[in-house]
Design a protein around this motif. Structure first.
Motif, PDB file in Angstrom:
ATOM      1  N   VAL A  49       0.857  -1.176   0.000  1.00 56.18           N
ATOM      2  CA  VAL A  49       0.000   0.000   0.000  1.00 56.18           C
ATOM      3  C   VAL A  49       0.901   1.236   0.000  1.00 56.18           C
ATOM      4  O   VAL A  49       1.675   1.453   0.929  1.00 56.18           O
ATOM      5  CB  VAL A  49      -0.924   0.030   1.227  1.00 56.18           C
ATOM      6  CG1 VAL A  49      -1.794   1.288   1.201  1.00 56.18           C
ATOM      7  CG2 VAL A  49      -1.807  -1.214   1.259  1.00 56.18           C
ATOM      8  N   ILE A  50       0.806   2.017  -1.060  1.00 53.95           N
ATOM      9  CA  ILE A  50       1.602   3.238  -1.210  1.00 53.95           C
ATOM     10  C   ILE A  50       0.746   4.397  -0.714  1.00 53.95           C
ATOM     11  O   ILE A  50      -0.311   4.681  -1.281  1.00 53.95           O
ATOM     12  CB  ILE A  50       1.999   3.448  -2.678  1.00 53.95           C
ATOM     13  CG1 ILE A  50       2.749   2.224  -3.205  1.00 53.95           C
ATOM     14  CG2 ILE A  50       2.847   4.708  -2.828  1.00 53.95           C
ATOM     15  CD1 ILE A  50       2.712   2.094  -4.720  1.00 53.95           C
ATOM     16  N   LEU A  51       1.214   5.056   0.343  1.00 53.38           N
ATOM     17  CA  LEU A  51       0.423   6.110   0.983  1.00 53.38           C
ATOM     18  C   LEU A  51       0.681   7.481   0.357  1.00 53.38           C
ATOM     19  O   LEU A  51       0.860   8.481   1.045  1.00 53.38           O
ATOM     20  CB  LEU A  51       0.710   6.128   2.485  1.00 53.38           C
ATOM     21  CG  LEU A  51       0.119   4.917   3.227  1.00 53.38           C
ATOM     22  CD1 LEU A  51       0.834   4.674   4.539  1.00 53.38           C
ATOM     23  CD2 LEU A  51      -1.370   5.099   3.451  1.00 53.38           C
ATOM     24  N   GLY A  52       0.713   7.500  -0.960  1.00 50.92           N
ATOM     25  CA  GLY A  52       0.773   8.754  -1.690  1.00 50.92           C
ATOM     26  C   GLY A  52       2.159   9.210  -2.084  1.00 50.92           C
ATOM     27  O   GLY A  52       3.163   8.810  -1.518  1.00 50.92           O
ATOM     28  N   GLU A 102      -8.956   4.829   2.576  1.00 51.26           N
ATOM     29  CA  GLU A 102      -9.417   3.445   2.713  1.00 51.26           C
ATOM     30  C   GLU A 102      -9.222   2.995   4.154  1.00 51.26           C
ATOM     31  O   GLU A 102      -8.362   3.523   4.880  1.00 51.26           O
ATOM     32  CB  GLU A 102      -8.654   2.524   1.751  1.00 51.26           C
ATOM     33  CG  GLU A 102      -9.122   1.074   1.741  1.00 51.26           C
ATOM     34  CD  GLU A 102     -10.575   0.908   1.386  1.00 51.26           C
ATOM     35  OE1 GLU A 102     -11.411   1.196   2.267  1.00 51.26           O
ATOM     36  OE2 GLU A 102     -10.879   0.501   0.249  1.00 51.26           O
ATOM     37  N   GLU A 103     -10.020   2.028   4.566  1.00 49.42           N
ATOM     38  CA  GLU A 103      -9.853   1.345   5.845  1.00 49.42           C
ATOM     39  C   GLU A 103      -9.733  -0.145   5.549  1.00 49.42           C
ATOM     40  O   GLU A 103     -10.565  -0.700   4.833  1.00 49.42           O
ATOM     41  CB  GLU A 103     -11.025   1.623   6.779  1.00 49.42           C
ATOM     42  CG  GLU A 103     -11.168   3.092   7.142  1.00 49.42           C
ATOM     43  CD  GLU A 103     -12.362   3.369   8.046  1.00 49.42           C
ATOM     44  OE1 GLU A 103     -13.011   2.387   8.501  1.00 49.42           O
ATOM     45  OE2 GLU A 103     -12.656   4.554   8.302  1.00 49.42           O
ATOM     46  N   MET A 104      -8.688  -0.783   6.095  1.00 50.57           N
ATOM     47  CA  MET A 104      -8.429  -2.180   5.822  1.00 50.57           C
ATOM     48  C   MET A 104      -8.165  -2.923   7.127  1.00 50.57           C
ATOM     49  O   MET A 104      -7.776  -2.324   8.131  1.00 50.57           O
ATOM     50  CB  MET A 104      -7.215  -2.338   4.888  1.00 50.57           C
ATOM     51  CG  MET A 104      -7.348  -1.626   3.569  1.00 50.57           C
ATOM     52  SD  MET A 104      -5.851  -1.736   2.526  1.00 50.57           S
ATOM     53  CE  MET A 104      -5.952  -3.452   1.994  1.00 50.57           C
ATOM     54  N   VAL A 111      -6.520  -0.552   9.895  1.00 52.04           N
ATOM     55  CA  VAL A 111      -5.647   0.551   9.518  1.00 52.04           C
ATOM     56  C   VAL A 111      -6.477   1.565   8.727  1.00 52.04           C
ATOM     57  O   VAL A 111      -7.185   1.208   7.789  1.00 52.04           O
ATOM     58  CB  VAL A 111      -4.421   0.092   8.710  1.00 52.04           C
ATOM     59  CG1 VAL A 111      -3.418  -0.597   9.612  1.00 52.04           C
ATOM     60  CG2 VAL A 111      -4.808  -0.835   7.556  1.00 52.04           C
ATOM     61  N   VAL A 112      -6.406   2.805   9.146  1.00 51.52           N
ATOM     62  CA  VAL A 112      -7.013   3.920   8.438  1.00 51.52           C
ATOM     63  C   VAL A 112      -5.927   4.511   7.544  1.00 51.52           C
ATOM     64  O   VAL A 112      -4.856   4.899   8.030  1.00 51.52           O
ATOM     65  CB  VAL A 112      -7.544   4.977   9.419  1.00 51.52           C
ATOM     66  CG1 VAL A 112      -8.084   6.191   8.679  1.00 51.52           C
ATOM     67  CG2 VAL A 112      -8.628   4.369  10.308  1.00 51.52           C
TER      68      VAL A 112
END
Length: 208
Positions: A49-52, A102-104, A111-112
């Motif tokens: 997951v790339i957070l930007g 997203e929330e996973m 994780v938010v």
């Protein structure tokens, strides 16, 4: 396995010689080092997951980069990603999805996920039976800046604040925000548990 990382800024020379002062000889060396660190850690079936702010490059440059990165890629869109995402020539097929938020679920925790830090995030107060956090807020955007220092001050104040729960018990307020800034992990994507430990060590170092 699932990994997280933020603000790699591939092709962004200013991150090397001015803003982050990353210390590489040039942008090419920076790019190649980050690709190597990524691929040494991630396998083809892992989720990342790339957070930007993945890339400052154009659509063609970023598309070529994506072909070199291992794993199944998920992009939380950052403010700089629009440079290539809005181009009609950009092939988005390497991303499982592109979202702003997203929330996973991650090993019985939530994780938010957002590029921008959310100070009061969904599920912030939730703890398990042993008092451990059930929700973490993972973010990027602020790098290792004054804004990050302010966020850390906010977390300290929040964690020292007393509240009364539904049962009438007094307790402090949880605040579990983790900046997944790539430089904090030496440009290596980390699992949630690895980020928790990385964050803990960094806080301990800064408090000395």
């Amino acid at each position: 396995m699932r990994y997280y990382i933020a603000d790699l800024h591939f092709f962004h020379a200013a991150m090397n010689d001015r803003m982050d002062c990353r210390g590489f000889a040039d942008m090419l060396e920076m790019n190649e080092y980050m690709i190597r660190k990524w691929n040494d850690k991630v396998n083809k079936n892992d989720d990342v997951v790339i957070l930007g702010d993945l890339s400052w490059g154009n659509a063609e440059e970023t598309g070529s980069l994506l072909k070199r990165l291992k794993g199944k890629l998920y992009l939380i869109q950052g403010n700089h990603d629009i440079r290539y995402l809005k181009k009609q020539t950009m092939d988005l097929s390497r991303f499982e999805w592109v979202k702003s938020y997203e929330e996973m679920s991650d090993n019985k925790r939530k994780v938010v996920l957002c590029h921008y830090p959310i100070m009061c995030y969904n599920g912030q107060y939730r703890l398990d039976e042993e008092g451990n956090p059930k929700v973490y807020m993972l973010y990027g955007h602020v790098h290792d800046s004054r804004d990050q220092q302010l966020i850390e001050q906010f977390q300290e104040i929040t964690r020292q604040t007393i509240t009364v729960d539904a049962q009438g018990n007094r307790r402090t307020i949880p605040c579990n925000m983790i900046n997944c800034f790539c430089k904090y992990s030496d440009y290596e994507p980390l699992t949630l548990d690895e980020w928790i430990e990385c964050d803990r060590k960094r806080w301990m170092k800064e408090s000395r």
